[in-house]
Design an enzyme around this catalytic site. Structure first.
Site, PDB file in Angstrom:
ATOM      1  N   PRO A   2       0.817  -1.220   0.000  1.00  0.00           N
ATOM      2  CA  PRO A   2       0.000   0.000   0.000  1.00  0.00           C
ATOM      3  C   PRO A   2       0.850   1.270   0.000  1.00  0.00           C
ATOM      4  O   PRO A   2       1.488   1.605   0.981  1.00  0.00           O
ATOM      5  CB  PRO A   2      -0.798  -0.110   1.302  1.00  0.00           C
ATOM      6  CG  PRO A   2      -0.631  -1.509   1.776  1.00  0.00           C
ATOM      7  CD  PRO A   2       0.686  -1.967   1.241  1.00  0.00           C
ATOM      8  N   LYS A  51      -0.988   8.517   2.420  1.00  0.00           N
ATOM      9  CA  LYS A  51      -1.278   7.108   2.670  1.00  0.00           C
ATOM     10  C   LYS A  51      -2.376   6.940   3.727  1.00  0.00           C
ATOM     11  O   LYS A  51      -2.624   5.831   4.195  1.00  0.00           O
ATOM     12  CB  LYS A  51       0.006   6.389   3.090  1.00  0.00           C
ATOM     13  CG  LYS A  51       1.010   6.342   1.934  1.00  0.00           C
ATOM     14  CD  LYS A  51       2.148   5.395   2.197  1.00  0.00           C
ATOM     15  CE  LYS A  51       3.329   6.107   2.810  1.00  0.00           C
ATOM     16  NZ  LYS A  51       4.493   5.223   3.012  1.00  0.00           N
ATOM     17  N   ASN A 165       8.229   2.986  -0.291  1.00  0.00           N
ATOM     18  CA  ASN A 165       9.532   2.461  -0.676  1.00  0.00           C
ATOM     19  C   ASN A 165       9.597   2.034  -2.140  1.00  0.00           C
ATOM     20  O   ASN A 165      10.639   2.189  -2.789  1.00  0.00           O
ATOM     21  CB  ASN A 165       9.896   1.292   0.235  1.00  0.00           C
ATOM     22  CG  ASN A 165      11.380   1.199   0.454  1.00  0.00           C
ATOM     23  OD1 ASN A 165      12.108   2.171   0.235  1.00  0.00           O
ATOM     24  ND2 ASN A 165      11.841   0.042   0.869  1.00  0.00           N
ATOM     25  N   ARG A 253      13.487   0.954   5.266  1.00  0.00           N
ATOM     26  CA  ARG A 253      14.919   1.220   5.186  1.00  0.00           C
ATOM     27  C   ARG A 253      15.579   0.447   4.045  1.00  0.00           C
ATOM     28  O   ARG A 253      16.682   0.776   3.624  1.00  0.00           O
ATOM     29  CB  ARG A 253      15.582   0.820   6.510  1.00  0.00           C
ATOM     30  CG  ARG A 253      15.242   1.765   7.645  1.00  0.00           C
ATOM     31  CD  ARG A 253      15.637   1.194   9.011  1.00  0.00           C
ATOM     32  NE  ARG A 253      16.998   0.668   9.059  1.00  0.00           N
ATOM     33  CZ  ARG A 253      18.082   1.411   9.225  1.00  0.00           C
ATOM     34  NH1 ARG A 253      17.976   2.705   9.355  1.00  0.00           N
ATOM     35  NH2 ARG A 253      19.271   0.860   9.275  1.00  0.00           N
TER      36      ARG A 253
END
Ligand code: ZN
Length: 267
Positions: A2, A51, A165, A253
């Site tokens: 998502p 989001k 990401n 990360r």
């Protein structure tokens, strides 16, 4: 995964099914709101903000939810079998006479006065897929911290809202930048911002997330989740590493890049 485009599509579908209609069922399965009941109240709109998903009700309340890693909403006919996972993952059920929306694994489920939405989403930068999209403002916010790494800046929802990401990694591949490049050393910041916008805009109307134009398995992304596989442009092995503050969720990360197509610092 998502990201802003997934939330945007969910908002559009939920809005089409629920807005302008009175609820026949309202069920929040989180302790702080377990007794809340908006049955008989109309949904006025469902909107995405980065989001975050905001479901607004007549009478001035908003249901705020966040997908994080694994949340989802499933739409079906009332009484049909729920298909989004085990029942104990259900956090919200909103239904009218035609549609039943079931929210699975939602996070930050909160019922708040609509006038207080900004307390939850007011810190966000311009929304990549929102009506307030403002690339110049995003560039200004990025440039305010010139030593920051571009991969880190792209994920900061206070700089721009909606990029996760996947789009971070793909944007940096397509603009030929190492994720560790300081913002000050990025030759064309507007191009980076425009690329993130273009990729998300291209994917907002359908659930598949392709940044390459291909929907073939293993070819939908340039670098994201393609570690140790050959770059689709130059054949070099895609690298994987970690970037960003240690307090950030581990998944955010993880950084992927092609050392040949994206020269520059590597940590
Ligand atoms: Zn390459």
């Amino acid at each position: 995964m998502p990201e802003g485009d997934t939330v945007w599509l969910a908002a559009r579908r939920l809005d089409a099914a629920l807005a302008g209609r009175e609820l026949t069922r309202f069920d929040l399965r989180v302790p702080q709101h377990a007794t809340a009941d908006l049955t008989g109240v109309a949904v006025t709109a469902v909107v995405a903000r980065g989001k975050h998903l905001l479901t607004r009700f007549a009478g001035g309340l908003t249901l705020h939810t966040h997908f994080r890693m694994d949340g989802s909403w499933h739409l079906g006919r009332p009484g049909a079998r729920w298909r989004g996972g085990p029942a104990y993952h259900v956090r919200a059920v909103l239904a009218n006479t035609d549609w039943e929306a079931v929210g699975y694994r939602l996070h930050e489920v909160r019922l708040i006065p609509t006038g207080e939405e900004d307390l939850l989403v007011g810190h966000l930068g311009p929304d990549v897929l929102g009506p307030d999209w403002d690339p110049q403002e995003v560039a200004r916010r990025m440039a305010a911290d010139p030593a920051r790494e571009i991969g880190d800046a792209l994920l900061d929802q206070r700089v721009l809202a909606g990029v996760g990401n996947l789009y971070k990694n793909e944007t940096l591949f397509l603009t030929g930048l190492s994720p560790w490049t300081p913002v000050a050393d990025v030759p064309d910041l507007p191009a980076v911002i425009a690329t993130a916008h273009r990729l998300m805009r291209a994917n907002r109307d359908h659930p598949e997330q392709s940044t390459t134009g291909s929907l073939r398995r293993g070819e939908t992304h340039w670098v994201f989740e393609r570690q140790h596989r050959p770059c689709q442009r130059c054949g070099t092995r895609i690298e994987v590493g970690e970037q960003g503050p240690a307090d950030r969720a581990e998944y955010a990360r993880v950084t992927y890049w092609c050392p040949r197509c994206q020269p520059g610092p590597t940590g």
